[in-house]
Design an enzyme around this catalytic site. Structure first.
Site, mmCIF file in Angstrom:
data_model
loop_
_atom_site.group_PDB
_atom_site.id
_atom_site.type_symbol
_atom_site.label_atom_id
_atom_site.label_comp_id
_atom_site.label_asym_id
_atom_site.label_seq_id
_atom_site.Cartn_x
_atom_site.Cartn_y
_atom_site.Cartn_z
ATOM 1 N N HIS A 147 35.651 31.602 37.209
ATOM 2 C CA HIS A 147 36.714 32.549 37.573
ATOM 3 C C HIS A 147 37.569 31.933 38.669
ATOM 4 O O HIS A 147 37.101 31.648 39.773
ATOM 5 C CB HIS A 147 36.110 33.878 38.033
ATOM 6 C CG HIS A 147 35.547 34.669 36.888
ATOM 7 N ND1 HIS A 147 34.543 35.594 37.034
ATOM 8 C CD2 HIS A 147 35.861 34.659 35.563
ATOM 9 C CE1 HIS A 147 34.265 36.141 35.848
ATOM 10 N NE2 HIS A 147 35.045 35.590 34.941
ATOM 11 N N GLU A 176 37.909 32.796 42.574
ATOM 12 C CA GLU A 176 36.712 32.828 43.413
ATOM 13 C C GLU A 176 36.565 31.503 44.153
ATOM 14 O O GLU A 176 35.663 30.702 43.904
ATOM 15 C CB GLU A 176 35.511 33.207 42.527
ATOM 16 C CG GLU A 176 35.725 34.599 41.926
ATOM 17 C CD GLU A 176 34.770 34.986 40.796
ATOM 18 O OE1 GLU A 176 33.848 34.209 40.485
ATOM 19 O OE2 GLU A 176 34.958 36.082 40.223
ATOM 20 N N ARG A 179 33.213 35.632 29.503
ATOM 21 C CA ARG A 179 33.025 36.513 28.339
ATOM 22 C C ARG A 179 33.110 35.710 27.039
ATOM 23 O O ARG A 179 33.048 36.268 25.961
ATOM 24 C CB ARG A 179 34.115 37.609 28.304
ATOM 25 C CG ARG A 179 34.133 38.542 29.501
ATOM 26 C CD ARG A 179 32.924 39.467 29.554
ATOM 27 N NE ARG A 179 33.018 40.388 30.684
ATOM 28 C CZ ARG A 179 32.688 40.092 31.933
ATOM 29 N NH1 ARG A 179 32.189 38.885 32.221
ATOM 30 N NH2 ARG A 179 32.815 40.978 32.896
ATOM 31 N N SER A 196 31.989 35.118 42.868
ATOM 32 C CA SER A 196 32.288 35.807 44.101
ATOM 33 C C SER A 196 32.930 37.124 43.701
ATOM 34 O O SER A 196 33.818 37.121 42.850
ATOM 35 C CB SER A 196 33.254 34.926 44.908
ATOM 36 O OG SER A 196 33.867 35.633 45.937
ATOM 37 N N GLU A 199 26.484 36.150 42.933
ATOM 38 C CA GLU A 199 27.707 36.653 43.559
ATOM 39 C C GLU A 199 27.615 36.409 45.060
ATOM 40 O O GLU A 199 26.791 36.995 45.752
ATOM 41 C CB GLU A 199 27.884 38.156 43.277
ATOM 42 C CG GLU A 199 27.983 38.508 41.797
ATOM 43 C CD GLU A 199 29.369 38.253 41.200
ATOM 44 O OE1 GLU A 199 30.281 37.855 41.957
ATOM 45 O OE2 GLU A 199 29.530 38.433 39.981
#
Ligand SMILES: *[C@@H]1O[C@H](CO)[C@@H](O)[C@H](O)[C@H]1NC(C)=O
Length: 420
Positions: free
Chosen positions: A182, A185, A255, A308, A384
């Protein structure tokens, strides 16, 4: 030096003004309400849940960003549905401008450190890739850089193999870690780079000699550069091969893995931030992770995907909330890593939560965590990292803290594996 700082600041202010305009007047809210309902809104991409976690059973707490128009739409909805909300920031654009200034200053501090890479600031794609190549040059017996594939926009996705035995000892366990799937992050690549740094600088430690490591510090370079230069909140890749990609480019890498892919109607809209892509592994970024994992999957007990934020170790199955056959071990190892981090975390940091992804957050399909688990990696986690005030906007002065505390946790996980 004072003049240099002033110059840099001026530059920063003038160059950034336009970039964050799209978030002018966007506000951040902490919301709290029924887990199932909020989760559905989040997974459908209707609400961009910047972070979320179940507080008590059935209740989800999340941070959301609302534009002035979205506010008109959502606040009355929240009122109707008994979803409570508190505004925590008035203007996201302002926060982003401040972040940019802090980063410009941190670059001065980093340059002063005299090191090619320090833990004082964030680095771009080019700096990170150059650094990896340099590490391989300096440590030829230990570090190999693999040019694993090109992104849609033609950037090189690199990963690092660290091994004292050139990956030839089939008895050694392998640990795989990826970061920045991502794009927004930003705190995740420094953590991956710090792990590499620690392994290289302790060549005689058992974590270096007894384990083979695969580390992908920048899994989504296109998205990362786009987040740095155009849209700070960009999350997906930048591919434009799917229907609708002119208007809505990019795929959510987390995903896009081939595990229950395509089974959730919420992930098939290209315009949401959780778009799963036109096919499983449609993205070069996820294919690189797939191939890096598969090469020695039968001796890989641990995979961690760095994300994150929210202070969580999340494990399978995210698609339906049931536990894999080794759920107890997953939990136990997660708790050990979490405790090692909590022991050295800042006082203001929330303690880590360890749990099943669907129960702690919400249902997800096509995640790398579930896919790696399904192909035989014993323990797989989404980690995370901490976000402090504004989530994935982690001011550069926290980088050192996050990289060192997270290494404490991952080293604990690695030692746990060696104790088997
Ligand atoms: C839940 O999903 C996993 C795969 O992620 C599958 O193995 C398991 O059978 C499913 N359980 C139920 C009850 O559907």
């Amino acid at each position: 030096m004072a003049r240099l700082v002033a110059c840099v600041l001026l530059l920063a202010v003038s160059s950034t003004y336009g970039r964050h305009e799209q978030y002018e007047g966007h506000q951040l809210f902490q919301i709290r309400g029924p887990q199932r309902e909020l989760a559905t809104l989040g997974t459908k991409g209707a609400l961009d849940l910047l972070s979320a976690k179940a507080s008590t059973s059935g209740v989800l707490e999340a941070m959301v960003k609302l534009s002035p128009e979205e506010k008109q739409q959502w606040l009355p909805y929240f009122d109707q549905r008994d979803i409570t909300y508190t505004k925590i920031a008035d203007n996201l654009a302002e926060i982003l401008r401040k972040e940019e200034q802090e980063i410009e200053l941190s670059k001065v501090a980093a340059a002063r450190s005299g090191k090619a890479m320090s833990w004082d600031t964030y680095y771009d794609y080019e700096a990170i890739n150059n650094h990896l190549d340099e590490l391989a040059r300096q440590n030829p017996g230990l570090v190999t850089v693999i040019n694993a594939g090109l992104t849609f926009e033609g950037r090189q996705i690199k990963y690092v193999r660290i091994s004292t035995t050139r990956f030839e000892n089939e008895l050694k366990p392998v640990i795989v870690i990826d970061a920045a799937v991502h794009a927004r992050e930003w705190i995740t690549p420094p953590v991956a780079l710090y792990i590499i740094d620690q392994l290289i600088s302790h060549p005689d430690d058992e974590l270096t000699t007894e384990i083979d490591w695969i580390i992908i510090p920048l899994a989504n370079p296109d998205g990362y550069e786009y987040s740095m230069n155009s849209d700070r909140l960009w999350r997906k890749t930048r591919s434009r091969v799917h229907t609708g990609s002119d208007e809505c480019p990019g795929v959510d890498g987390n995903r896009n893995f081939d595990h229950y892919w395509g089974t959730s109607d919420s992930a098939n809209d290209p315009c949401t931030i959780v778009y799963e892509g036109p096919a499983p592994f449609s993205e070069p970024e996820t294919r690189v992770i797939r191939d890096a994992v598969m090469r020695q999957v039968n001796r890989t007990p641990l995979y961690i995907s760095l994300h994150s934020y929210g202070n969580m170790f999340l494990y399978a199955w995210g698609n339906n909330g049931t536990l894999p056959e080794n759920g107890l071990i997953l939990h136990l190892a997660g708790v050990r890593m979490a405790q090692a981090i909590d022991a050295v975390a800042l006082d203001k940091s929330e303690p880590y939560i360890v749990g099943n992804a669907a129960n702690v957050l919400y249902y997800t399909t096509g995640t790398s965590r579930d896919w790696t688990k399904s192909v035989g990696v014993t323990m797989t986690y989404t980690l995370e990292l901490p976000g402090y005030e504004y989530g994935f906007i982690v001011p550069p002065q926290y980088i050192k803290q996050v990289v060192t505390e997270t290494w404490a946790g991952i080293a604990e996980g690695a030692r746990y594996i060696l104790s088997w």
